[in-house]
Design an enzyme around this catalytic site. Sequence first.
Site, PDB file in Angstrom:
ATOM      1  N   ASN A   1      25.519 -13.312 -47.538  1.00 18.82           N
ATOM      2  CA  ASN A   1      24.708 -14.525 -47.411  1.00 18.82           C
ATOM      3  C   ASN A   1      23.941 -14.885 -48.682  1.00 18.82           C
ATOM      4  OD1 ASN A   1      22.787 -16.477 -45.849  1.00 18.82           O
ATOM      5  ND2 ASN A   1      21.438 -14.917 -46.741  1.00 18.82           N
TER       6      ASN A   1
ATOM      7  N   TYR B   1      28.679 -24.077 -58.092  1.00 16.58           N
ATOM      8  CA  TYR B   1      28.491 -23.700 -56.676  1.00 16.58           C
ATOM      9  C   TYR B   1      29.754 -23.985 -55.864  1.00 16.58           C
ATOM     10  CZ  TYR B   1      25.853 -23.538 -52.201  1.00 16.58           C
ATOM     11  OH  TYR B   1      25.392 -23.242 -50.939  1.00 16.58           O
TER      12      TYR B   1
HETATM   13  N1  LIG Z   1      20.553 -23.999 -46.674  1.00 16.60           N
HETATM   14  C1  LIG Z   1      21.666 -24.706 -46.667  1.00 16.60           C
HETATM   15  O1  LIG Z   1      21.669 -25.904 -46.358  1.00 16.60           O
HETATM   16  C2  LIG Z   1      22.968 -24.064 -47.006  1.00 16.60           C
HETATM   17  C3  LIG Z   1      24.141 -24.809 -46.859  1.00 16.60           C
HETATM   18  C4  LIG Z   1      25.373 -24.231 -47.154  1.00 16.60           C
HETATM   19  C5  LIG Z   1      25.421 -22.921 -47.574  1.00 16.60           C
HETATM   20  N2  LIG Z   1      24.273 -22.210 -47.724  1.00 16.60           N
HETATM   21  C6  LIG Z   1      24.403 -20.829 -48.171  1.00 16.60           C
HETATM   22  O2  LIG Z   1      23.728 -19.985 -47.272  1.00 16.60           O
HETATM   23  C7  LIG Z   1      23.222 -18.846 -47.958  1.00 16.60           C
HETATM   24  C8  LIG Z   1      21.721 -18.706 -47.694  1.00 16.60           C
HETATM   25  O3  LIG Z   1      21.085 -19.898 -48.090  1.00 16.60           O
HETATM   26  P1  LIG Z   1      19.541 -20.175 -47.830  1.00 16.60           P
HETATM   27  O4  LIG Z   1      19.417 -21.630 -47.671  1.00 16.60           O
HETATM   28  O5  LIG Z   1      19.017 -19.258 -46.776  1.00 16.60           O
HETATM   29  O6  LIG Z   1      18.985 -19.773 -49.285  1.00 16.60           O
HETATM   30  P2  LIG Z   1      17.573 -19.160 -49.718  1.00 16.60           P
HETATM   31  O7  LIG Z   1      17.421 -19.494 -51.163  1.00 16.60           O
HETATM   32  O8  LIG Z   1      16.505 -19.585 -48.780  1.00 16.60           O
HETATM   33  O9  LIG Z   1      17.806 -17.602 -49.553  1.00 16.60           O
HETATM   34  C9  LIG Z   1      18.734 -16.910 -50.351  1.00 16.60           C
HETATM   35  C10 LIG Z   1      18.296 -15.461 -50.455  1.00 16.60           C
HETATM   36  O10 LIG Z   1      19.232 -14.779 -51.300  1.00 16.60           O
HETATM   37  C11 LIG Z   1      18.489 -13.926 -52.152  1.00 16.60           C
HETATM   38  N3  LIG Z   1      19.233 -13.661 -53.388  1.00 16.60           N
HETATM   39  C12 LIG Z   1      19.521 -14.552 -54.372  1.00 16.60           C
HETATM   40  N4  LIG Z   1      20.168 -13.923 -55.369  1.00 16.60           N
HETATM   41  C13 LIG Z   1      20.300 -12.614 -55.015  1.00 16.60           C
HETATM   42  C14 LIG Z   1      20.857 -11.482 -55.654  1.00 16.60           C
HETATM   43  N5  LIG Z   1      21.424 -11.559 -56.865  1.00 16.60           N
HETATM   44  N6  LIG Z   1      20.811 -10.285 -54.999  1.00 16.60           N
HETATM   45  C15 LIG Z   1      20.232 -10.199 -53.791  1.00 16.60           C
HETATM   46  N7  LIG Z   1      19.679 -11.240 -53.145  1.00 16.60           N
HETATM   47  C16 LIG Z   1      19.703 -12.435 -53.758  1.00 16.60           C
HETATM   48  C17 LIG Z   1      17.208 -14.698 -52.447  1.00 16.60           C
HETATM   49  O11 LIG Z   1      16.181 -13.863 -52.932  1.00 16.60           O
HETATM   50  C18 LIG Z   1      16.914 -15.296 -51.092  1.00 16.60           C
HETATM   51  O12 LIG Z   1      16.114 -14.446 -50.292  1.00 16.60           O
HETATM   52  C19 LIG Z   1      23.560 -19.064 -49.430  1.00 16.60           C
HETATM   53  O13 LIG Z   1      24.760 -18.389 -49.750  1.00 16.60           O
HETATM   54  C20 LIG Z   1      23.775 -20.562 -49.524  1.00 16.60           C
HETATM   55  O14 LIG Z   1      24.618 -20.907 -50.583  1.00 16.60           O
HETATM   56  C21 LIG Z   1      23.046 -22.759 -47.444  1.00 16.60           C
END
Ligand SMILES: NC(=O)c1ccc[n+]([C@@H]2O[C@H](COP(=O)([O-])OP(=O)(O)OC[C@H]3O[C@@H](n4cnc5c(N)ncnc54)[C@H](O)[C@@H]3O)[C@@H](O)[C@H]2O)c1
Length: 252
Positions: free
Chosen positions: A89, A162
Site C-alpha cells: 500500500n 505515478y
Molecule cells: N488516496 C487516493 O485517492 C488513492 C487513489 C489511488 C491509489 N492510492 C494509493 O493508495 C496507497 C495509499 O494512499 P494514501 O492515500 O493512504 O496515501 P498516504 O500518503 O496517506 O499514505 C501513504 C503511507 O505510505 C508511507 N510511505 C511512503 N513512502 C514509504 C516508504 N518508502 N516506505 C514505507 N512507507 C512509506 C507514508 O509514510 C504514508 O504513511 C498509495 O499506494 C496510493 O498511491 C490512493
Amino acid sequence: MQLNDKTIIITGGCQGLGRAMAEYLAAKGARLALVDLSPEKLDAAVAACRAAGGEARAYLCNIANEEQVMQMVDQVAKDFGAINGLVNNAGILRDGLTVKVKDGELSTLSLAQWQAVIDVNLTGVFLCTREVAAKMIELGNRGAIVNISSISRAGNMGQANYSAAKAGVAADTVVWAKELARYGIRVAAIAPGFIETEMTASMRPEALDKMTAGIPLKRMGKPAEIAHAATFIFENDYFTGRILELDGGLRL
Ligand SMILES: NC(=O)c1ccc[n+]([C@@H]2O[C@H](COP(=O)([O-])OP(=O)(O)OC[C@H]3O[C@@H](n4cnc5c(N)ncnc54)[C@H](O)[C@@H]3O)[C@@H](O)[C@H]2O)c1
C-alpha cells in the site's frame, strides 16, 4: 482465507488507506505488522488496531531499501511465527508535467521526481512481494498479496512517474498470480479512484472539486470502502490475478 489469527503485513500502514485497512482487518481478528517511516504515527496505528480487536506491531522500514525490506520480513516472521498476507500500500506522489511551458518559461519533470516514485511505488512493491513470498514458501504458509494500484494506471496527465509505477504494479499482479499460485499464494490488486485521505487532501481544492464533479457517484471514496475490498480479496479463495476497480464509476 479466514482472517482470524492470520498475520498480514501492511506497508504504509500508519495513515490513510493503510491505517484504514489495518483497523478493518484487526476487527476481523487479524495480526497486523504495520510498516512505515514514522515511529509516532506507527505507535498510534498499532494502538488503534489493538483497540479494534487485533494484535499489531510496528516496523520502521523504507520499502525502497532492499536490505531494510529483507530485515523487516525476517523480523515479522520471528515475531509472529507466520506470514499469511501482504498489502503493498505504501506510495508517494511527485506530480508534474513531463514538459511544461508557462509564461514562456519551459520546465521539465526532474529525474529525481521520476525516480523517487518508481523507487517506492514500483521497486518497493517488487521487493516486498519477493521477500514476503519467499518467506511464506519457506514457512509453508499460504495466503494472499493485495497490491494497491490506481485508476491513474491508465495514464493520467501530470503523473508520468505515478502512472508508470501503478501500471507496472497492475501488470506484475498478473505475473505474480501466475508464478505464485503453485505455492498457494494468490495475488490481486485494487485500483482506487479518488479516496478521502491525506494524499488527496494535498490536492488543490479547485482540482478536487473539478474531479469530484466528474465521478458518476459524485463523491470521493472512503478508506473503509477500500478496506472492504482488501478484505474481500483475502477472504475469497478464487480471486487472483485480477484488479478490482473502486472508483465510483470514474474512468480516465
Ligand atoms: N488516496 C487516493 O485517492 C488513492 C487513489 C489511488 C491509489 N492510492 C494509493 O493508495 C496507497 C495509499 O494512499 P494514501 O492515500 O493512504 O496515501 P498516504 O500518503 O496517506 O499514505 C501513504 C503511507 O505510505 C508511507 N510511505 C511512503 N513512502 C514509504 C516508504 N518508502 N516506505 C514505507 N512507507 C512509506 C507514508 O509514510 C504514508 O504513511 C498509495 O499506494 C496510493 O498511491 C490512493
